[in-house]
Write an enzyme that holds these catalytic residues in place. Structure first.
Site, PDB file in Angstrom:
ATOM      1  N   ARG A  86     -12.278  55.573  22.762  1.00  0.00           N
ATOM      2  CA  ARG A  86     -13.467  55.077  23.454  1.00  0.00           C
ATOM      3  C   ARG A  86     -14.240  54.054  22.611  1.00  0.00           C
ATOM      4  NH1 ARG A  86     -17.167  56.791  27.633  1.00  0.00           N
ATOM      5  NH2 ARG A  86     -19.325  56.778  26.948  1.00  0.00           N
TER       6      ARG A  86
ATOM      7  N   ILE B 167     -21.211  51.770  30.143  1.00  0.00           N
ATOM      8  CA  ILE B 167     -19.977  52.554  30.121  1.00  0.00           C
ATOM      9  C   ILE B 167     -20.408  53.976  30.494  1.00  0.00           C
ATOM     10  CG2 ILE B 167     -20.217  52.922  27.609  1.00  0.00           C
ATOM     11  CD1 ILE B 167     -17.216  53.143  27.355  1.00  0.00           C
ATOM     12  N   SER B 168     -19.703  54.605  31.405  1.00  0.00           N
ATOM     13  CA  SER B 168     -20.120  55.925  31.887  1.00  0.00           C
ATOM     14  C   SER B 168     -19.995  56.994  30.805  1.00  0.00           C
ATOM     15  CB  SER B 168     -19.274  56.344  33.083  1.00  0.00           C
ATOM     16  OG  SER B 168     -19.301  55.358  34.076  1.00  0.00           O
ATOM     17  N   GLN B 169     -20.788  58.052  30.977  1.00  0.00           N
ATOM     18  CA  GLN B 169     -20.735  59.244  30.114  1.00  0.00           C
ATOM     19  C   GLN B 169     -19.304  59.807  30.143  1.00  0.00           C
ATOM     20  OE1 GLN B 169     -22.515  62.471  32.163  1.00  0.00           O
ATOM     21  NE2 GLN B 169     -22.999  63.653  30.343  1.00  0.00           N
TER      22      GLN B 169
END
Ligand code: SAH
Length: 226
Positions: free
Chosen positions: A44, A70-72
């Site tokens: 990530r 950016i999503s969790q």
């Protein structure tokens, strides 16, 4: 604060990634083995601007530029699990953003078609996914509320921006027996919807509450959304 330079061995990030999977995903009920192995594998940190890499495995969304996020990690895992991905699936993703969710999809499915409206984000995602060696991802700059007709139908469709309703073109471009996962609601709060299509019948189930940036364009919100 612990600061990791890019040149440092990746083992610290590997440890943080493993901890994220255990503490943020497995403890909260993610069980799909394919999702868990993809989340254990994809780095990530590589999808973030350098100054934010130390926070790569933090339990929340992060800014990626152009006012987008950016999503969790948990949300990525939850939505991917909700797609019920199979190895032979052809997937359409709307809202490439950083490309992190794209990588998770590309680890599990046969092909991923991803559409992003902001060209600079799409180029950055294309670069990092290329460097990481993904060859099963196809990229397009454009209004994803219209889908990507040329390669339809898709077995699964994931939308990672908030929509007022399920865009009609996406339902049309979904295979019979296919599934869409999409956040539906207002511009400031939504709920994840799971949409299935069998023949002419489209049905919808609801999941958890969430907050995504708005899906902009025809079948989404207007550019000057409020
Ligand atoms: N999955 C991404 C989330 C990015 S945020 C990640 O984890 O990095 C949502 C993205 O949707 C933003 O990059 C935004 O520019 C994009 N977006 C918004 N409306 C869109 C549209 N109509 N078509 C394609 N992309 C859109």
């Amino acid at each position: 604060m612990i600061y990791y330079r890019e040149s440092e061995p990746s083992s610290e990030f590997d440890k943080l990634r493993k901890r994220m999977v255990e503490e943020q995903l497995i403890t909260r009920g993610i069980t799909d083995e394919r999702v868990i192995s993809a989340m254990l594998k994809v780095p990530r940190e590589k999808f973030l601007p350098p100054d934010l890499r130390p926070y790569a495995y933090k339990d929340g969304p992060l800014p990626i530029g152009e006012g987008q996020t950016i999503s969790q990690p948990f949300m990525v895992a939850y939505m991917t699990e909700g797609l019920e991905l199979q190895p032979m699936d052809k997937v359409l993703e709307i809202g490439t953003g950083s490309g992190y969710q794209t990588a998770i999809l590309a680890e599990i499915a046969r092909e991923v078609y991803t559409v992003e409206r902001i060209a600079s984000l799409l180029e950055a995602a294309r670069n990092v996914l290329g460097r990481l060696g993904y060859t099963n991802v196809y990229f397009k700059v454009g209004n994803g509320t219209l889908g990507w007709k040329e390669y339809a139908p898709y077995d699964k469709i994931i939308v990672t921006a908030a929509a007022p309703e399920v865009p009609k073109p996406l339902i049309e471009q979904l295979s019979d027996g296919g599934r869409i996962v999409i956040p539906i609601g207002s511009t400031w709060s939504q709920r994840i919807a799971f949409v299935t299509k069998r023949g002419n019948k489209v049905s919808m189930d609801w999941g958890i509450d969430c907050v995504f940036v708005p899906l902009v364009g025809e079948y989404g919100w207007r550019e000057d959304y409020q």
